[in-house]
Structure formats: structure tokens, C-alpha cells
Design a protein around this motif. Structure first.
Motif, short mmCIF file in Angstrom:
data_model
loop_
_atom_site.label_atom_id
_atom_site.label_comp_id
_atom_site.label_asym_id
_atom_site.label_seq_id
_atom_site.Cartn_x
_atom_site.Cartn_y
_atom_site.Cartn_z
N UNK A 156 21.87 -24.73 69.71
CA UNK A 156 21.30 -24.71 71.05
C UNK A 156 20.70 -23.38 71.43
N UNK A 157 20.73 -22.40 70.53
CA UNK A 157 20.07 -21.14 70.79
C UNK A 157 20.80 -20.21 71.74
N UNK A 179 18.17 -25.97 77.75
CA UNK A 179 17.19 -24.90 77.94
C UNK A 179 16.96 -24.14 76.63
N UNK A 180 18.03 -23.94 75.87
CA UNK A 180 17.90 -23.31 74.56
C UNK A 180 17.05 -24.13 73.62
N UNK A 200 11.68 -25.09 70.96
CA UNK A 200 10.49 -25.92 70.75
C UNK A 200 9.23 -25.16 71.18
N UNK A 201 9.32 -24.45 72.31
CA UNK A 201 8.18 -23.65 72.76
C UNK A 201 7.84 -22.57 71.75
N UNK A 202 8.85 -21.93 71.18
CA UNK A 202 8.63 -20.90 70.17
C UNK A 202 7.96 -21.50 68.93
N UNK A 231 17.59 -28.17 66.15
CA UNK A 231 18.10 -28.20 67.51
C UNK A 231 17.84 -29.54 68.18
N UNK A 232 16.66 -30.12 67.94
CA UNK A 232 16.36 -31.43 68.52
C UNK A 232 17.26 -32.51 67.92
N UNK A 233 17.54 -32.42 66.63
CA UNK A 233 18.44 -33.38 65.98
C UNK A 233 19.84 -33.27 66.55
#
Length: 100
Positions: free
Chosen positions: A20-21, A41-42, A47-49, A77-79
Motif C-alpha cells: 500500500x506504499x 491513497x498509497x 498508480x499515478x507514479x 498494489x492493485x492486486x
């Protein structure tokens, strides 16, 4: 009334490699909704990065390895987020089937 979650110290020790960063400078704390919000949010930041790195790669400003690393991190992270969503949904459905 449900008491707040205790023992968040284990979550607070999460490092940069978390799915989750979260980092030690921004620990996950608070109630369940706040923890999920911080985690998502992480994921969004990752994803934005990855998107920014992909654009830089197309412009020739970033190395292919950097682009692949950013995209793979976002995918992990999405998984993880999807797996957690599925577990929460399954738990909710199980609770809703319980007899009162």
C-alpha cells in the motif's frame, strides 16, 4: 459499541515495500475506515507514479527498466487492494447471512 482496534503497532512498522506504499513517516493509524483510506491513497499514488513514469518512457526521458518497475509496483498494489476488497466483501456477506 465496538472498541477501537488495538495493536496497530504492527501496521505502524510497515516499510516502503508495503503493498500500500505506507512508510514509517506516515504510519497507518486510526479506525478501520481510516486505515483503508490511507492504504487506498498509497495505491492511488503508486498508480499515478506509474502513469507519469510511462509518459516519461514514451518521451524517452526514462529508462525502460524504471518504467517496468513502476508499472509492476502499481500492479502489485492493485492486486493486493483487489484481494483485500474481495475478503471484505466475503466477510460482509458472511455476516449478513448470520441469524440474529
Amino acid at each position: 459499541m465496538i472498541s477501537p482496534i488495538s495493536g496497530l503497532d504492527a501496521i505502524n512498522s510497515v516499510t516502503q515495500n508495503s503493498p500500500f506504499g505506507a512508510t514509517k513517516s506516515e504510519p497507518l493509524s486510526g479506525d478501520f475506515a481510516a486505515v483503508l483510506s490511507q492504504a487506498m491513497q498509497g495505491v492511488a499514488q503508486s498508480v499515478e507514479k506509474a502513469e507519469a513514469m510511462s509518459i516519461q518512457g514514451m518521451e524517452g526521458k526514462a529508462d525502460v527498466r524504471e518504467v517496468v518497475d513502476a508499472v509492476m509496483a502499481a500492479e502489485r498494489q492493485m492486486t493486493a487492494a483487489a484481494a483485500i476488497r474481495d475478503k471484505i466483501t466475503a466477510a460482509y456477506l458472511e455476516i449478513s447471512r448470520m441469524a440474529i
